[in-house]
Scaffold this motif. Structure first.
Motif, PDB file in Angstrom:
ATOM      1  N   GLN A   1       0.821  -1.214   0.000  1.00  0.00           N
ATOM      2  CA  GLN A   1       0.000   0.000   0.000  1.00  0.00           C
ATOM      3  C   GLN A   1       0.853   1.262   0.000  1.00  0.00           C
ATOM      4  O   GLN A   1       0.647   2.188   0.785  1.00  0.00           O
ATOM      5  CB  GLN A   1      -0.943   0.016   1.209  1.00  0.00           C
ATOM      6  CG  GLN A   1      -1.869  -1.189   1.279  1.00  0.00           C
ATOM      7  CD  GLN A   1      -2.710  -1.198   2.526  1.00  0.00           C
ATOM      8  OE1 GLN A   1      -3.371  -0.211   2.843  1.00  0.00           O
ATOM      9  NE2 GLN A   1      -2.681  -2.290   3.246  1.00  0.00           N
ATOM     10  N   ASN A   2       1.841   1.285  -0.885  1.00  0.00           N
ATOM     11  CA  ASN A   2       2.670   2.466  -1.053  1.00  0.00           C
ATOM     12  C   ASN A   2       2.652   2.886  -2.520  1.00  0.00           C
ATOM     13  O   ASN A   2       1.715   2.553  -3.248  1.00  0.00           O
ATOM     14  CB  ASN A   2       4.090   2.185  -0.558  1.00  0.00           C
ATOM     15  CG  ASN A   2       4.180   2.200   0.961  1.00  0.00           C
ATOM     16  OD1 ASN A   2       3.963   3.229   1.597  1.00  0.00           O
ATOM     17  ND2 ASN A   2       4.483   1.048   1.562  1.00  0.00           N
ATOM     18  N   SER A   3       3.670   3.615  -2.955  1.00  0.00           N
ATOM     19  CA  SER A   3       3.712   4.126  -4.326  1.00  0.00           C
ATOM     20  C   SER A   3       4.993   3.710  -5.035  1.00  0.00           C
ATOM     21  O   SER A   3       5.540   4.463  -5.841  1.00  0.00           O
ATOM     22  CB  SER A   3       3.586   5.656  -4.315  1.00  0.00           C
ATOM     23  OG  SER A   3       2.382   6.060  -3.692  1.00  0.00           O
ATOM     24  N   LEU A   4       5.469   2.523  -4.742  1.00  0.00           N
ATOM     25  CA  LEU A   4       6.674   2.022  -5.397  1.00  0.00           C
ATOM     26  C   LEU A   4       6.384   1.682  -6.853  1.00  0.00           C
ATOM     27  O   LEU A   4       5.388   1.028  -7.154  1.00  0.00           O
ATOM     28  CB  LEU A   4       7.194   0.785  -4.669  1.00  0.00           C
ATOM     29  CG  LEU A   4       7.693   1.000  -3.238  1.00  0.00           C
ATOM     30  CD1 LEU A   4       7.926  -0.333  -2.549  1.00  0.00           C
ATOM     31  CD2 LEU A   4       8.964   1.842  -3.227  1.00  0.00           C
ATOM     32  N   GLY A   5       7.284   2.117  -7.762  1.00  0.00           N
ATOM     33  CA  GLY A   5       7.138   1.825  -9.176  1.00  0.00           C
ATOM     34  C   GLY A   5       8.200   0.869  -9.665  1.00  0.00           C
ATOM     35  O   GLY A   5       9.114   0.489  -8.922  1.00  0.00           O
TER      36      GLY A   5
END
Length: 451
Positions: free
Chosen positions: A196-200
């Motif tokens: 639930q993070n914004s790692l790409g």
């Protein structure tokens, strides 16, 4: 200073009215916004193994003097049985946290959790240099803090402790990247949860660099911004100990020509809820558990000799996938697809298959459709959902009926098996009658037999 007051100051709880509530059965104590007046209620938390502190603000205590502990205070901390501390809904100045955390070295606390906290400023983590903390599990959920980039000195001061940490979770905290140097500090980390993070895709390559997380076995990347199956695979190649990878709830796409090879150590792979309409290749070669539920799969054709558990629930499969090339399979879940019948002839070939779940499918309750399910149920292989969630969709006269109530008899379901012997018997009787008629004509020596 009283040691209890010291810890409460460190946790920012001497502010508003509140009290502690102790559950003796669960050895669990929860304190809400403790104040000077309600401080005495913390005494009941002394026998607790889990203590929660909720609410408060630490800014007013930044300049409060915190002295070193005397021997009696240290002995008292050593005697506490608390193993887990949860801290929630706090505004946390790092400078104060850095001053207080060193006292945890005198406790037996093994798990520390921060929930819905805001970390402000920069702490003097030099006071932690060389300190060994008993904390093995550190969790942050829904927290806000400054970027980790450029904090190499802080990491160096905390390295003595971080090198022994085994479980780290930073979830729901808008993380876009983890610097390579952080991974290199966590020499003993076994489990990392950054769901639930914004790692790409691009940030993963930098995070899992050479020398980072050398002992990592369990990795959760659930619900991030990952899209390229090939890029994720490539990022994992240096994690030689990785056994469990969770990529669920990302929007993955297949790459036209992916030659990436997953770590051979990988045993559990979660691709559920990733929008797949086809099987992504290659799959890890030594998989034992594969979860591809909640996707858009029309068909599945896999060959994994070590696979034991396959989860395909909530797809749009119209037929049971061929599982002949998965000889070790013991669990097969097919709930809520578009399957009309289970091919019993194929299922029965898998001698290890013990757990089959196939509820919520539109079953054709012809003899083969109902019969296969009834046989599996009779062998105890149908798990939760049988019989109430197994209903007929066709033929019309069985629609809505429980599969278990469909009559399956030899005459109904295999009329050929009954009619063929009857026809043969009638033919034989007819031939015998003809012979008797011939023999009954004048001139024959023997009389006709009676039929």
């Amino acid at each position: 200073m009283n040691v209890a007051v010291l810890l409460l100051l460190g946790l920012g709880l001497l502010e508003a009215e509140g009290r502690c509530f102790f559950n003796r059965t669960q050895e669990h104590c929860v304190c809400y916004r403790l104040s000077q007046e309600s401080l005495g209620s913390i005494i009941q938390c002394l026998p607790a193994s889990v203590v929660e502190f909720w609410g408060g603000e630490l800014e007013r205590y930044i300049d409060f003097p915190i002295d070193d502990l005397n021997p009696s205070a240290i002995d008292m901390l050593h005697s506490l049985v608390v193993r887990k501390i949860i801290i929630g809904d706090l505004l946390v100045p790092e400078i104060l946290l850095a001053r207080v955390l060193r006292f945890f070295s005198y406790t037996q606390v093994q798990e520390l959790v921060f929930e819905s906290c805001v970390f402000e400023g920069r702490g003097n983590w030099g006071e932690m240099a060389g300190k060994d903390l008993p904390i093995l599990s550190l969790h942050f959920h829904n927290v806000t803090s400054d970027l980790l980039t450029g904090r190499e000195q802080d990491l160096s001061s905390l390295s003595s402790w971080m090198e022994t940490l085994q479980d780290l979770a930073v979830t729901g905290s808008h993380v876009t990247s983890l610097p390579c140097d952080i991974g290199r500090v966590f020499r003993a980390l076994r489990s990392l949860d950054v769901a639930q993070n914004s790692l790409g895709d691009e940030s993963l390559m930098a995070t899992f660099c050479k020398g980072a997380f050398p002992q990592l076995q369990v990795l959760s990347l659930q619900h991030n911004n990952l899209t390229s199956y090939h890029s994720v695979c490539k990022s994992m190649q240096l994690l030689r100990q990785l056994q469990h990878l969770d990529l669920s709830q990302n929007k993955l796409m297949a790459d036209p020509s992916s030659s990436c090879q997953w770590p051979v150590s990988l045993r559990i792979f979660n691709l559920s809820g990733t929008g797949l309409d086809q099987i992504l290749m290659p799959l890890p070669p030594s998989l034992e558990v594969l979860d591809m539920s909640c996707n858009h799969l029309h068909a599945v054709d896999i060959s994994l000799s070590s696979l034991k558990k396959l989860f395909l629930s909530q797809n749009i499969l119209q037929a049971v996938p061929s599982i002949r090339n998965c000889p070790m399979l013991d669990t097969l879940h097919l709930d809520n697809n578009s399957i009309t019948e289970l091919p019993w002839d194929e299922v029965k070939l898998l001698e290890h298959l013990r757990d089959v779940a196939a509820a919520g499918n539109p079953y054709n309750c012809s003899c083969s459709g109902a019969g296969g399910l009834q046989v599996l149920a009779g062998m105890g292989h149908l798990g939760q959902g049988w019989p109430q969630d197994y209903r007929c969709h066709s033929p019309p006269h069985y629609q809505g009926r429980l599969v278990k109530d469909v009559p399956v008899s030899v005459l109904q379901c295999n009329s050929a098996a009954v009619i063929a012997p009857v026809c043969i018997l009638l033919l034989l009787l007819g031939m015998a009658g003809a012979v008797c008629l011939v023999r009954s004509r004048p001139g024959l020596i023997r009389p006709c037999c009676r039929v």
